[in-house]
Design a protein around this motif. Structure first.
Motif, PDB file in Angstrom:
ATOM      1  N   HIS A  74     -33.305 -45.591  19.899  1.00  0.00           N
ATOM      2  CA  HIS A  74     -34.877 -46.037  19.694  1.00  0.00           C
ATOM      3  C   HIS A  74     -35.746 -45.521  18.695  1.00  0.00           C
ATOM      4  O   HIS A  74     -37.179 -45.103  18.497  1.00  0.00           O
ATOM      5  N   LEU A  75     -35.092 -44.848  17.740  1.00  0.00           N
ATOM      6  CA  LEU A  75     -34.956 -44.525  16.326  1.00  0.00           C
ATOM      7  C   LEU A  75     -36.240 -45.073  16.006  1.00  0.00           C
ATOM      8  O   LEU A  75     -36.871 -45.161  14.591  1.00  0.00           O
ATOM      9  N   GLY A  76     -35.694 -46.431  15.478  1.00  0.00           N
ATOM     10  CA  GLY A  76     -36.178 -47.256  15.208  1.00  0.00           C
ATOM     11  C   GLY A  76     -35.326 -47.363  12.849  1.00  0.00           C
ATOM     12  O   GLY A  76     -35.943 -48.033  12.091  1.00  0.00           O
ATOM     13  N   ASP A  77     -34.667 -47.001  13.075  1.00  0.00           N
ATOM     14  CA  ASP A  77     -33.847 -46.986  11.548  1.00  0.00           C
ATOM     15  C   ASP A  77     -32.458 -47.810  11.973  1.00  0.00           C
ATOM     16  O   ASP A  77     -31.730 -47.512  11.299  1.00  0.00           O
ATOM     17  N   ARG A  78     -33.441 -48.247  12.548  1.00  0.00           N
ATOM     18  CA  ARG A  78     -31.651 -49.863  13.056  1.00  0.00           C
ATOM     19  C   ARG A  78     -30.320 -49.223  13.409  1.00  0.00           C
ATOM     20  O   ARG A  78     -28.813 -49.201  13.245  1.00  0.00           O
ATOM     21  N   GLN A  79     -30.465 -48.039  14.521  1.00  0.00           N
ATOM     22  CA  GLN A  79     -29.242 -47.053  14.597  1.00  0.00           C
ATOM     23  C   GLN A  79     -28.349 -46.521  13.261  1.00  0.00           C
ATOM     24  O   GLN A  79     -27.352 -45.972  14.032  1.00  0.00           O
ATOM     25  N   TYR A  80     -28.765 -46.154  13.043  1.00  0.00           N
ATOM     26  CA  TYR A  80     -28.391 -45.941  12.176  1.00  0.00           C
ATOM     27  C   TYR A  80     -27.721 -44.052  12.252  1.00  0.00           C
ATOM     28  O   TYR A  80     -26.865 -43.354  12.188  1.00  0.00           O
TER      29      TYR A  80
END
Length: 132
Positions: A74-80
């Motif tokens: 859920h970090l919002g970095d497209r799961q990077y």
């Protein structure tokens, strides 16, 4: 059309686990089923998390490591970040597994040598007994 939520019984069948296991994963905040009264209802997201939990366990990750990795979704970095940390952890685990295999191969070799020694000793006792 949203996918149908699954009951605890359906989840047990799908993932070959016990209700106790699902409740334990819930207590560890690995999954978070919806509640309908006393009934737990598992979403598509819960089922995806279960697949990842089982894969992580198969690879030897601890439940805490799995929980931490799942939280990165859920970090919002497209799961990077999630993928990167999972990759790093998997590299460590692969290194550990290779060392365990090396240690196990050495133990097998040592045990085989002991068994050969034991066979020789037993044969010599039988030979001595027959000669007497």
């Amino acid at each position: 059309m949203p996918s149908k939520a699954k009951t605890i019984s359906e989840m047990c069948v799908e993932f070959d686990v016990t209700p106790r296991t699902l409740r334990f994963y819930e207590s560890k905040k690995l999954i978070n089923p919806d509640r309908n009264g006393c009934h737990r209802l598992y979403s598509k997201s819960d089922r995806a998390r279960m697949k990842l939990i089982q894969r992580g366990k198969r690879f030897g990750f601890s439940l805490e490591e799995i929980r931490q990795l799942l939280e990165l979704y859920h970090l919002g970095d497209r799961q990077y970040t999630q993928l990167s940390q999972t990759y790093d952890l998997a590299l460590e685990r692969l290194k550990d597994l290779r060392q365990q295999r090396k240690d196990l191969d050495q133990s097998i070799t040592d045990l085989r040598n002991q068994l050969k020694w034991g066979e020789k000793m037993l044969a010599s006792f039988k030979h001595q007994t027959a000669a007497e």
